[in-house]
Design a protein around this motif. Structure first.
Motif, PDB file in Angstrom:
ATOM      1  N   LYS A   1      45.934  77.812  55.344  1.00 40.73           N
ATOM      2  CA  LYS A   1      47.073  77.075  54.780  1.00 40.73           C
ATOM      3  C   LYS A   1      47.521  75.965  55.731  1.00 40.73           C
ATOM      4  O   LYS A   1      47.734  74.811  55.328  1.00 40.73           O
ATOM      5  N   GLN A   2      47.652  76.332  57.001  1.00 45.82           N
ATOM      6  CA  GLN A   2      48.096  75.357  57.991  1.00 45.82           C
ATOM      7  C   GLN A   2      47.090  74.222  58.125  1.00 45.82           C
ATOM      8  O   GLN A   2      47.481  73.046  58.221  1.00 45.82           O
TER       9      GLN A   2
ATOM     10  N   ILE B   1      44.962  73.127  55.841  1.00 46.52           N
ATOM     11  CA  ILE B   1      45.008  72.282  54.641  1.00 46.52           C
ATOM     12  C   ILE B   1      46.207  71.339  54.696  1.00 46.52           C
ATOM     13  O   ILE B   1      46.096  70.146  54.359  1.00 46.52           O
ATOM     14  N   LEU B   2      47.356  71.845  55.122  1.00 49.29           N
ATOM     15  CA  LEU B   2      48.544  71.009  55.225  1.00 49.29           C
ATOM     16  C   LEU B   2      48.352  69.907  56.260  1.00 49.29           C
ATOM     17  O   LEU B   2      48.809  68.760  56.054  1.00 49.29           O
TER      18      LEU B   2
ATOM     19  N   HIS C   1      46.253  67.333  54.591  1.00 43.09           N
ATOM     20  CA  HIS C   1      47.074  66.565  53.645  1.00 43.09           C
ATOM     21  C   HIS C   1      47.932  65.533  54.370  1.00 43.09           C
ATOM     22  O   HIS C   1      48.140  64.420  53.868  1.00 43.09           O
TER      23      HIS C   1
ATOM     24  N   GLN D   1      42.061  65.086  51.177  1.00 43.55           N
ATOM     25  CA  GLN D   1      42.149  66.106  50.137  1.00 43.55           C
ATOM     26  C   GLN D   1      41.198  67.255  50.463  1.00 43.55           C
ATOM     27  O   GLN D   1      40.078  67.041  50.926  1.00 43.55           O
TER      28      GLN D   1
ATOM     29  N   GLU E   1      48.718  83.047  47.067  1.00 47.78           N
ATOM     30  CA  GLU E   1      49.257  81.777  46.570  1.00 47.78           C
ATOM     31  C   GLU E   1      48.646  80.574  47.291  1.00 47.78           C
ATOM     32  O   GLU E   1      49.200  79.477  47.274  1.00 47.78           O
ATOM     33  N   LEU E   2      47.486  80.805  47.909  1.00 45.01           N
ATOM     34  CA  LEU E   2      46.776  79.702  48.552  1.00 45.01           C
ATOM     35  C   LEU E   2      46.268  78.711  47.508  1.00 45.01           C
ATOM     36  O   LEU E   2      46.098  77.521  47.793  1.00 45.01           O
TER      37      LEU E   2
ATOM     38  N   ASN F   1      47.901  77.501  45.191  1.00 48.55           N
ATOM     39  CA  ASN F   1      48.934  76.480  44.980  1.00 48.55           C
ATOM     40  C   ASN F   1      48.884  75.405  46.065  1.00 48.55           C
ATOM     41  O   ASN F   1      49.203  74.242  45.812  1.00 48.55           O
ATOM     42  N   VAL F   2      48.505  75.799  47.273  1.00 51.58           N
ATOM     43  CA  VAL F   2      48.388  74.837  48.375  1.00 51.58           C
ATOM     44  C   VAL F   2      47.169  73.951  48.160  1.00 51.58           C
ATOM     45  O   VAL F   2      47.219  72.730  48.373  1.00 51.58           O
ATOM     46  N   ILE F   3      46.079  74.573  47.728  1.00 55.59           N
ATOM     47  CA  ILE F   3      44.848  73.801  47.500  1.00 55.59           C
ATOM     48  C   ILE F   3      44.976  72.946  46.248  1.00 55.59           C
ATOM     49  O   ILE F   3      44.565  71.777  46.215  1.00 55.59           O
TER      50      ILE F   3
END
Length: 577
Positions: free
Chosen positions: A503-504, A506-507, A510, A515, A533-534, A536-538
């Protein structure tokens, strides 16, 4: 249910007459082998020779009733005997009267541990003994056994316990060599090898034993002083209870655990090899643990030390045509008849002959092929083999196997913490995406797309390595990079630490206007993406079934159709919501 715990109930009612000749032939041959081998291996264990015959009797009978492998020949084994000797030597038992009960109790303890392991279905533990560890351990143990027998071969009285100490003491006492013992030992080695050269199925060891017994019986008054086995008690082993205090339970536990583990691994290795050749029945690892446990427990009450499946005897059992456990019962009968009627004859057997039998037998344990193969192909596993070999040879038997397993686990941890990562590119004119380092001239590598394949599960032990390698590739591509595609086909699991790290990452991507897309995620990974809920991040639009679909999207913003959308996001978690 009873058939599961007593496999004899499976094969005995279905016994075929055609099996009988092979079982009888194998049983008699193995029984004849057991007599000199059993006596010789008892010497390795530091016990009087008759205890080797006791160990060849009751445990073999119990295993015939309970073992899931129908062809293993159970009894005293060189390697296990050495572990018994090295373990009990560390306890510094003063007399043979103290040593023998402790050796019998050790068999009981080993049996109890194996039985408990079997009922708790811990047969999988044998998988932790890797091939390099087994090879290094057995080769070193073979050398330790060989050194321990030199005193019998040379007729020198040596009290040293360690391998190096024994060698030093032998060198220092070369002037005390009993020439007759040494000559008898060398002649016995030559004769055993000669008989085996004539035909492998000749019971060479037994023939040599008979020849020397006859020779000593008729010519002992003419050839001088020879170290003999001496008086051997006749009759079958009697029942005797164990009288061991609580302190001895504690002191014996480490060696019992080591012996229980190693002997089971040895037995399963042989059982699997026999199973692969016959391809007729399945060997149950947990039942093998229970069978060996019951064999050792029962045998310990009838003056047997730790028993296991013997490699050479099992090979002979198979080659002679054994089909069922009846061959083991027949070989036990041969041993029983020897104990009842023939033990006085064996008092004329020179100890040097038993030493010669052991030296010839353990030669097959020394593996030269695998170290050379690993040195050429797998340097890391070669180092593992050498470390296990040197630890066993120089420090001790128990330490050798323990450190060998630890070295294996460290090597495994190193591998899974730094798994293979590949940068992929499209093979020209196809939808195949391959490692750019292997197909450097055939691949197309768009400057704005980075495709990364991670070939392992993603968990706390390698998440930082994954992130570091990904960002390293990102740095190489800036400022043109717009898309990072993770090919997740080889990722079969992600733990919570890896999810948080991903998650970190990917952020962070971003934040750089890059992307992040995932392709090829298998069902369990898609479940994790939804639960954590990963997804939703992707972004649901950035999850694809195939790599070429993700690349097409990046190059032309070609969106997924309804089928692709459904398959790429399919999850049990989502279906149950």
């Amino acid at each position: 249910m009873l058939k599961h715990f007593f496999p004899i109930l499976d094969w005995l009612p279905n016994y075929k007459r055609g099996y009988l000749s092979g079982d009888v032939s194998a049983g008699i041959t193995v029984g004849i082998m057991l007599i000199p081998q059993g006596m010789a291996y008892a010497l390795i264990a530091g016990l009087p020779p008759v205890y080797g015959l006791y160990t060849a009797l009751v445990p073999n009978i119990v295993y015939a009733f309970t073992g899931s492998s129908r062809k293993l020949a159970v009894g005293p084994v060189a390697l296990d005997s050495l572990i018994v000797a090295s373990g009990l030597a560390a306890m510094k038992l003063a007399t043979l009267e103290q040593y023998i009960p402790m050796a019998l109790f050790l068999a009981l303890f080993v049996g109890l541990l194996q039985l408990v392991m079997g009922f708790f279905k811990m047969g999988f533990l044998a998988n932790f003994l890797s091939r390099p560890v087994v090879s290094g351990f057995t080769s070193a143990a073979a050398l330790v056994i060989a050194v321990s027998q030199l005193k019998y071969l040379m007729g020198i009285d040596i009290e040293a316990l360690g391998t190096l100490e024994t060698l030093i003491e032998i060198i220092q006492n070369l002037n005390q060599i009993n020439v007759l013992d040494f000559g008898i030992g060398l002649v016995a080695i030559v004769l055993i090898l000669f008989f085996k050269w004539i035909h492998p199925k000749i019971p060479a060891a037994m023939l040599v034993v008979v020849l020397f017994i006859v020779g000593i019986f008729f010519f002992s008054d003419k050839i001088g002083s020879v170290s003999l086995v001496g008086t051997i008690p006749d009759g079958l082993p009697t029942f005797s209870a164990h009288t061991i205090n609580s302190k001895q339970w504690v002191s014996v536990f480490p060696i019992a655990l080591t012996l229980a583990f190693i002997s089971f691994a040895e037995a399963m290795t042989m059982a699997k090899a026999v199973e692969e050749k016959s391809n007729r029945y399945y060997t149950d690892a947990n039942q093998e643990l229970r069978a060996l446990g019951l064999a050792n427990i029962t045998g310990s009450f009838f003056q047997s030390y730790s028993a296991n499946a013997g490699l050479s005897r099992t090979a002979v059992n198979v080659n002679e045509g054994a089909k069922t456990g009846l061959s083991s019962l027949i070989s036990s009968l041969v041993v029983a008849l020897t104990l009842l009627f023939l033990t006085p004859i064996f008092s004329y057997l020179p100890k040097a002959v038993l030493g010669a039998i052991i030296l010839v037998a353990i030669y097959s344990l020394i593996d030269m092929k695998l170290p050379l193969e690993l040195f050429r192909q797998r340097k890391d596993e070669f180092v593992l083999l050498v470390l296990t070999f040197m630890t066993t040879l120089l420090i001790g038997i128990s330490q050798g196997i323990i450190f060998g397993v630890l070295f294996s686990l460290l090597l495994l941890l190193n591998r899974i913490s730094k798994p293979h990562i590949a940068v992929l590119g499209r093979i020209k004119g196809t939808d195949y995406f391959k490692n750019v380092e292997r197909f450097e001239e055939e691949v197309q590598l768009p400057p704005n797309i980075l495709i990364l394949r991670f070939d392992a599960q993603l968990f706390f032990g390698n998440k930082d390595y994954f992130k570091k390698e990904l960002l390293k590739q990102v740095e190489k591509r800036k400022p043109d990079l717009q898309y990072v595609i993770l090919n997740a086909e080889a990722i079969n699991y992600m733990d919570s630490s890896a999810v948080a790290s991903l998650k970190q990452t990917i952020l962070e991507l971003h934040a750089r206007d890059i992307q992040f897309l995932i392709t090829g995620a298998i069902g369990p990974i898609r479940d994790i993406l939804h639960k954590s809920e990963l997804v939703n991040v992707i972004g649901s639009d950035n999850i694809f079934v195939r790599t070429h679909e993700a690349v097409d999207y990046c190059e032309s913003l070609k969106r997924k159709n309804s089928i692709q959308q459904k398959i790429s996001l399919q999850s049990r978690t989502k279906a149950n919501m």
